[in-house]
Design a protein around this motif. Structure first.
Motif, PDB file in Angstrom:
ATOM      1  N   LEU A 175       0.835  -1.205   0.000  1.00  0.00           N
ATOM      2  CA  LEU A 175       0.000   0.000   0.000  1.00  0.00           C
ATOM      3  C   LEU A 175       0.869   1.253   0.000  1.00  0.00           C
ATOM      4  CD1 LEU A 175      -2.749  -1.147   2.530  1.00  0.00           C
ATOM      5  CD2 LEU A 175      -2.751  -1.311   0.022  1.00  0.00           C
ATOM      6  N   ALA A 176       0.209   2.387  -0.162  1.00  0.00           N
ATOM      7  CA  ALA A 176       0.913   3.666  -0.303  1.00  0.00           C
ATOM      8  C   ALA A 176       1.879   3.939   0.851  1.00  0.00           C
ATOM      9  CB  ALA A 176      -0.101   4.809  -0.410  1.00  0.00           C
ATOM     10  N   ASP A 177       1.533   3.533   2.068  1.00  0.00           N
ATOM     11  CA  ASP A 177       2.387   3.826   3.227  1.00  0.00           C
ATOM     12  C   ASP A 177       3.444   2.760   3.468  1.00  0.00           C
ATOM     13  OD1 ASP A 177       0.975   1.697   4.181  1.00  0.00           O
ATOM     14  OD2 ASP A 177       0.086   2.743   5.896  1.00  0.00           O
ATOM     15  N   GLY A 178       3.509   1.767   2.572  1.00  0.00           N
ATOM     16  CA  GLY A 178       4.519   0.728   2.694  1.00  0.00           C
ATOM     17  C   GLY A 178       4.023  -0.536   3.376  1.00  0.00           C
ATOM     18  N   SER A 179       2.803  -0.532   3.883  1.00  0.00           N
ATOM     19  CA  SER A 179       2.304  -1.755   4.524  1.00  0.00           C
ATOM     20  C   SER A 179       1.991  -2.805   3.460  1.00  0.00           C
ATOM     21  CB  SER A 179       1.105  -1.464   5.417  1.00  0.00           C
ATOM     22  OG  SER A 179       0.084  -0.842   4.691  1.00  0.00           O
ATOM     23  N   ILE A 180       2.178  -4.063   3.871  1.00  0.00           N
ATOM     24  CA  ILE A 180       2.063  -5.176   2.925  1.00  0.00           C
ATOM     25  C   ILE A 180       0.806  -5.964   3.251  1.00  0.00           C
ATOM     26  CG2 ILE A 180       3.154  -7.322   2.140  1.00  0.00           C
ATOM     27  CD1 ILE A 180       5.863  -6.027   3.122  1.00  0.00           C
ATOM     28  N   ILE A 181      -0.030  -6.192   2.256  1.00  0.00           N
ATOM     29  CA  ILE A 181      -1.214  -7.005   2.501  1.00  0.00           C
ATOM     30  C   ILE A 181      -1.270  -8.158   1.503  1.00  0.00           C
ATOM     31  CG2 ILE A 181      -2.505  -5.002   3.386  1.00  0.00           C
ATOM     32  CD1 ILE A 181      -4.199  -5.096   0.828  1.00  0.00           C
ATOM     33  N   ARG A 182      -2.010  -9.189   1.928  1.00  0.00           N
ATOM     34  CA  ARG A 182      -2.272 -10.336   1.064  1.00  0.00           C
ATOM     35  C   ARG A 182      -3.784 -10.361   0.839  1.00  0.00           C
ATOM     36  NH1 ARG A 182       0.096 -13.418  -2.708  1.00  0.00           N
ATOM     37  NH2 ARG A 182      -0.996 -15.402  -2.854  1.00  0.00           N
ATOM     38  N   THR A 183      -4.193 -10.394  -0.427  1.00  0.00           N
ATOM     39  CA  THR A 183      -5.621 -10.421  -0.732  1.00  0.00           C
ATOM     40  C   THR A 183      -6.000 -11.772  -1.325  1.00  0.00           C
ATOM     41  OG1 THR A 183      -5.524  -9.775  -3.063  1.00  0.00           O
ATOM     42  CG2 THR A 183      -5.412  -7.995  -1.431  1.00  0.00           C
ATOM     43  N   GLY A 184      -7.280 -12.131  -1.204  1.00  0.00           N
ATOM     44  CA  GLY A 184      -7.795 -13.325  -1.861  1.00  0.00           C
ATOM     45  C   GLY A 184      -7.365 -14.600  -1.177  1.00  0.00           C
ATOM     46  N   SER A 185      -7.365 -15.675  -1.926  1.00  0.00           N
ATOM     47  CA  SER A 185      -7.149 -17.007  -1.391  1.00  0.00           C
ATOM     48  C   SER A 185      -6.624 -17.886  -2.519  1.00  0.00           C
ATOM     49  CB  SER A 185      -8.495 -17.548  -0.880  1.00  0.00           C
ATOM     50  OG  SER A 185      -8.416 -18.916  -0.564  1.00  0.00           O
ATOM     51  N   THR A 186      -5.912 -18.952  -2.150  1.00  0.00           N
ATOM     52  CA  THR A 186      -5.473 -19.878  -3.197  1.00  0.00           C
ATOM     53  C   THR A 186      -6.537 -20.935  -3.486  1.00  0.00           C
ATOM     54  OG1 THR A 186      -4.342 -21.199  -1.531  1.00  0.00           O
ATOM     55  CG2 THR A 186      -3.014 -19.598  -2.720  1.00  0.00           C
ATOM     56  N   THR A 187      -7.673 -20.842  -2.828  1.00  0.00           N
ATOM     57  CA  THR A 187      -8.779 -21.753  -3.153  1.00  0.00           C
ATOM     58  C   THR A 187      -9.452 -21.302  -4.452  1.00  0.00           C
ATOM     59  OG1 THR A 187     -10.239 -20.423  -1.761  1.00  0.00           O
ATOM     60  CG2 THR A 187      -9.210 -22.329  -0.754  1.00  0.00           C
ATOM     61  N   LYS A 188     -10.186 -22.225  -5.060  1.00  0.00           N
ATOM     62  CA  LYS A 188     -10.813 -21.880  -6.339  1.00  0.00           C
ATOM     63  C   LYS A 188     -11.937 -20.881  -6.183  1.00  0.00           C
ATOM     64  CE  LYS A 188     -11.486 -24.560  -9.780  1.00  0.00           C
ATOM     65  NZ  LYS A 188     -12.005 -25.676 -10.595  1.00  0.00           N
ATOM     66  N   LYS A 189     -12.522 -20.836  -4.996  1.00  0.00           N
ATOM     67  CA  LYS A 189     -13.560 -19.828  -4.750  1.00  0.00           C
ATOM     68  C   LYS A 189     -13.577 -19.467  -3.280  1.00  0.00           C
ATOM     69  CE  LYS A 189     -17.431 -22.993  -3.985  1.00  0.00           C
ATOM     70  NZ  LYS A 189     -18.661 -23.600  -4.507  1.00  0.00           N
ATOM     71  N   SER A 190     -14.154 -18.329  -2.961  1.00  0.00           N
ATOM     72  CA  SER A 190     -14.254 -17.874  -1.574  1.00  0.00           C
ATOM     73  C   SER A 190     -15.312 -16.790  -1.493  1.00  0.00           C
ATOM     74  CB  SER A 190     -12.909 -17.314  -1.107  1.00  0.00           C
ATOM     75  OG  SER A 190     -13.055 -16.717   0.172  1.00  0.00           O
ATOM     76  N   SER A 191     -16.070 -16.780  -0.403  1.00  0.00           N
ATOM     77  CA  SER A 191     -17.027 -15.691  -0.137  1.00  0.00           C
ATOM     78  C   SER A 191     -16.615 -14.948   1.119  1.00  0.00           C
ATOM     79  CB  SER A 191     -18.439 -16.255   0.047  1.00  0.00           C
ATOM     80  OG  SER A 191     -18.914 -16.824  -1.142  1.00  0.00           O
ATOM     81  N   SER A 192     -15.319 -14.948   1.390  1.00  0.00           N
ATOM     82  CA  SER A 192     -14.824 -14.431   2.661  1.00  0.00           C
ATOM     83  C   SER A 192     -14.323 -12.995   2.538  1.00  0.00           C
ATOM     84  CB  SER A 192     -13.684 -15.347   3.133  1.00  0.00           C
ATOM     85  OG  SER A 192     -13.054 -14.812   4.262  1.00  0.00           O
ATOM     86  N   GLY A 193     -15.116 -12.046   3.003  1.00  0.00           N
ATOM     87  CA  GLY A 193     -14.680 -10.651   3.062  1.00  0.00           C
ATOM     88  C   GLY A 193     -14.737  -9.958   1.712  1.00  0.00           C
ATOM     89  N   TYR A 194     -14.302  -8.700   1.710  1.00  0.00           N
ATOM     90  CA  TYR A 194     -14.372  -7.906   0.476  1.00  0.00           C
ATOM     91  C   TYR A 194     -13.358  -8.416  -0.545  1.00  0.00           C
ATOM     92  CZ  TYR A 194     -16.842  -4.664   3.583  1.00  0.00           C
ATOM     93  OH  TYR A 194     -17.703  -4.098   4.482  1.00  0.00           O
ATOM     94  N   ASP A 195     -13.757  -8.374  -1.799  1.00  0.00           N
ATOM     95  CA  ASP A 195     -12.921  -8.873  -2.889  1.00  0.00           C
ATOM     96  C   ASP A 195     -11.871  -7.821  -3.245  1.00  0.00           C
ATOM     97  OD1 ASP A 195     -11.786  -9.874  -5.145  1.00  0.00           O
ATOM     98  OD2 ASP A 195     -13.662 -10.306  -6.192  1.00  0.00           O
ATOM     99  N   LEU A 196     -10.860  -7.709  -2.402  1.00  0.00           N
ATOM    100  CA  LEU A 196      -9.805  -6.719  -2.634  1.00  0.00           C
ATOM    101  C   LEU A 196      -8.992  -7.073  -3.872  1.00  0.00           C
ATOM    102  CD1 LEU A 196      -8.518  -6.072   0.995  1.00  0.00           C
ATOM    103  CD2 LEU A 196     -10.241  -4.804  -0.296  1.00  0.00           C
ATOM    104  N   THR A 197      -8.857  -8.374  -4.135  1.00  0.00           N
ATOM    105  CA  THR A 197      -8.073  -8.799  -5.299  1.00  0.00           C
ATOM    106  C   THR A 197      -8.556  -8.071  -6.553  1.00  0.00           C
ATOM    107  OG1 THR A 197      -7.752 -10.961  -4.295  1.00  0.00           O
ATOM    108  CG2 THR A 197      -7.384 -10.805  -6.675  1.00  0.00           C
ATOM    109  N   HIS A 198      -9.877  -8.094  -6.760  1.00  0.00           N
ATOM    110  CA  HIS A 198     -10.388  -7.479  -7.982  1.00  0.00           C
ATOM    111  C   HIS A 198     -10.459  -5.967  -7.910  1.00  0.00           C
ATOM    112  CE1 HIS A 198     -11.321 -11.674  -8.784  1.00  0.00           C
ATOM    113  NE2 HIS A 198     -10.995 -11.306 -10.003  1.00  0.00           N
ATOM    114  N   LEU A 199     -10.287  -5.421  -6.711  1.00  0.00           N
ATOM    115  CA  LEU A 199     -10.153  -3.970  -6.622  1.00  0.00           C
ATOM    116  C   LEU A 199      -8.766  -3.547  -7.127  1.00  0.00           C
ATOM    117  CD1 LEU A 199     -11.535  -1.371  -5.725  1.00  0.00           C
ATOM    118  CD2 LEU A 199     -10.462  -1.676  -3.486  1.00  0.00           C
TER     119      LEU A 199
END
Lengths: 466, 466
Positions: A175-199
């Motif tokens: 992110l802009a301030d240098g913090s590191i995040i991991r989005t999404g999942s290595t599973t084929k599908k997930s309904s867990s939380g906001y879809d940051l990956t596609h953002l």
């Protein structure tokens, strides 16, 4: 521990970057120039420095420092963009991740790979061969996976395998301030939380810097049959494709080359197909299915007065035939020696494709410009390569006006200003027009994730007034 | 123009809602109770009122008023959720969009439909039949398209057609303050601006209220062959599916029923398959392709000691066989008369599926609970229906602990806490654990789009501390 050398010839931000990242930071003019722009005609200015990151940690450090200094950062992958998305501005830092090119993990049974953002599509596919797998999405041109994801890129295979949107499972993002995040999942599908990956996919480095991409893999097909078909009209070509897509046929690729392109290819490469609207089509799968799919396509094609020019299951021969599609741009440029292309990228609902292309051809003819057309017809996406003769300012101005009218024409029929090239610098105005009602929401999200506005400033969104 | 009647028995927000929306606002206790919860075991409290919206404008007015009053709003579709996502809290307003059930546009040649959020999947598919098209994603249970999109739902067809994520092109969304936005495009692909569509898909009404959904359509296949196969072990069942997915086979559905489920079905419906780990598999396409695909699957199946119990291309017979899958839950519940299910929903990379299920069965056995297992095995998603005998608080406590251990086990192998049911109330803690690094980013986005925190408060994200 040694104190960093005080370098008085550089700005404070570059000083701090050198202190943290040493020789990964360069201010060498030649490197600055080479990293200052993509393959487009858009303008650029030299950045203050280039950071050649080799890890997510490097990217994090660079962003933390630039954030402290309120310094604009322009992320960069392979620099193969077409809308100026990685063009630098004066006073900015180019954050180049192209050296982050490790394939971290191939989970063959789970059909995904996790790779660093700088890995090229061709490198990944070379490594996947031993697993009989492929990364099937993305453009024809070789490009870095981080850049492809950031642009939501696609190409000839999108009609079957989808775009980067459908082929990215998870991301590591700084992110802009240098913090590191991991989005999404290595599973084929997930309904867990906001879809940051596609953002982040398609946000072109304006919300965060993608450093790792987890991609969906597909089996390498056992067999393929491709064919080249000549059609009497554009309407018939599109009607045939619609008919095929509405049937149980699984078209893997279906590309349109207009008669101007076919003529250009004939002059450039000696390509010998009849000069007409042309479809290149491909089916993949098991050997018998490929034959039955192609035979059913051929039956449909006859209903639309299509004539088969060539057909093959031989990979070498298919490669030669597909080469014509890949030669379309150089062949077009050869029509006017020394010319550069202004490449358009609208995408419309497929039923609107004939009227949109025909109105554009009419418009084009009234300008006197030359612009061969190719299209990912199964997706409703087509490109004009408007040829700009060297030093012809009038032609350039006319080309921009033609593109502006094309954008309006596409938006008027429910189309989008960019099917696969992204917004970058070139489509900022058209994007704002397309997403008028949602623009404030995009700006809120940008402001919440990048409150200092340092990430690829001026791209995608024009902040504070559209 | 008449001045609204002053109703002193209702709270100010309800007064204002009635003034704006009249008889669409109800405080009738029976209606309040019926709209206060979904199909899950999660707790709920009566809302202040139910707003039965019939247009996007109604939703906008309701939100504008609730925003002014800082009143929590719980959006609701068909109420078929399984994690309490539409359960109301005391002092909230239920915003029911189930009466928004118009099919606005079927663009058959462009393979999309635009429908209001309350349209049920079955209603849409009935209307699509004349076009020989279908909406192919979503759960087996009938549900509203708005709710399916909000939950990022899926079901048995996800392995082939994808989840709601891959089948929503565009949305109309009303934001917390009542403003109306349109996201996405009706084109098959776009790289234009931030992908807001996929931010709202799966956000479970916490970022905005979905009022219209533009869905991708698929042709109704010409033919299908389904088969039921018995396997000696879970490992062999999963290995067979992995092998099929890594080949050129296009599996449309592949469902796992464990031996406990098959046994329950035999008792409940007289279903006669051998009591063993069972795969139900389906291939669709042209008649000859279906046969060749199925024959190739059968060849692979033999390598894993699978025995075919049944196989058919007859739609009626296939329907009867698939009915066993749909009867799995009632059959499970019949094992302990009067019991209710606690349904789990983890999803893991498919290669981790055998170890995850086997460890869970071992864990289950140590608890004395009964829990048949079914799985969308091609996606790595499986469900335990943990049976809760009536009034057995100890069993309920044990079930929650078992689910907690299952969630940890899934996350430990790179899985997700919910494959398709969503977070709702039930997975708030697990979601926070799964997305630890990205939680602050999700919270920033929530805060920027819903600064007063009125939208489905307490669902998905626990704000201010995880």
């Amino acid at each position: 521990m040694t104190a960093p050398l005080k370098n008085t010839s550089v700005s404070p931000v570059v000083h701090d970057l050198i202190a943290a990242l040493g020789s990964k930071v360069s201010t060498e003019p030649e490197l600055l120039d080479s990293r200052a722009h993509d393959r487009s005609y858009h303008s650029w200015e030299q950045p203050l420095a280039v950071v050649q990151a080799t890890s997510t940690h490097d990217v994090s450090q660079a962003l933390r420092i630039c954030h402290q200094h309120h310094t604009p950062v322009v992320p960069r992958g392979s620099g193969t963009g077409l809308e100026g998305g990685s063009n630098t501005t004066a006073g900015s830092i180019c954050l180049d991740v192209s050296a982050m090119n490790r394939i971290l993990n191939v989970a063959a049974d789970d059909l995904y790979a996790n790779v660093e953002a700088g890995v090229m599509k061709s490198e990944l596919n070379d490594a996947l061969k031993e697993h009989h797998l492929q990364f099937a999405a993305g453009p024809g041109v070789d490009a870095s996976v981080g850049g492809m994801a950031a642009t939501s890129a696609s190409g000839t295979t999108a009609v079957h395998y989808g775009t980067l949107k459908e082929n990215v499972l998870a991301l590591t993002v700084v992110l802009a301030d240098g913090s590191i995040i991991r989005t999404g999942s290595t599973t084929k599908k997930s309904s867990s939380g906001y879809d940051l990956t596609h953002l982040f996919v398609g946000s072109e480095g304006t919300l965060g810097v993608i450093t790792e991409v987890t991609l969906t893999l597909h089996p390498i097909p056992e067999a393929a049959r491709m064919g080249v078909w000549s059609l009497p009209s554009l309407q018939q070509a599109v009607d045939l494709v619609v008919k095929a897509l509405r049937s149980s046929l699984r078209v893997t690729r279906v590309e349109l080359l207009d008669r101007v392109t076919v003529d250009a290819l004939a002059r450039y490469t000696g390509y010998s197909a009849p000069v007409s609207e042309t479809l290149m089509v491909e089916f993949v799968g098991g050997p018998s299915e490929v034959e039955s799919q192609y035979a059913r396509f051929a039956e449909l094609a006859e209903q639309y007065d299509a004539a088969e020019h060539a057909s093959t299951t031989d990979p070498g021969e298919a490669g030669r035939l597909w080469q014509a599609r890949h030669d379309a741009l150089p062949a077009a440029l050869a029509l006017i020696p020394g010319s550069a292309p202004l490449t358009t990228d609208v995408c419309v609902p497929i039923s609107k494709l004939p009227e949109c292309i025909l109105a554009t051809k009419e418009d084009l003819n009234s300008t006197g410009l030359v612009a061969p057309i190719v299209g990912h017809v199964g997706d409703g996406n087509f490109h004009l390569a408007i040829l700009l003769p060297p030093g012809d300012a009038e032609a350039e101005s006319k080309a921009h006006q033609l593109n502006a009218r094309l954008l309006d024409r596409a938006l008027a029929v429910g189309g989008t200003c960019t099917g696969e090239h992204g917004v970058g610098i070139g489509k900022v105005g058209a994007m704002a027009k397309e997403h008028e009602s949602a623009l404030e929401t995009m700006r809120s999200i940008k402001a919440s994730l990048d409150p200092r506005g340092i990430l690829n400033a001026g791209k995608v969104l024009a902040l504070g007034g559209s």
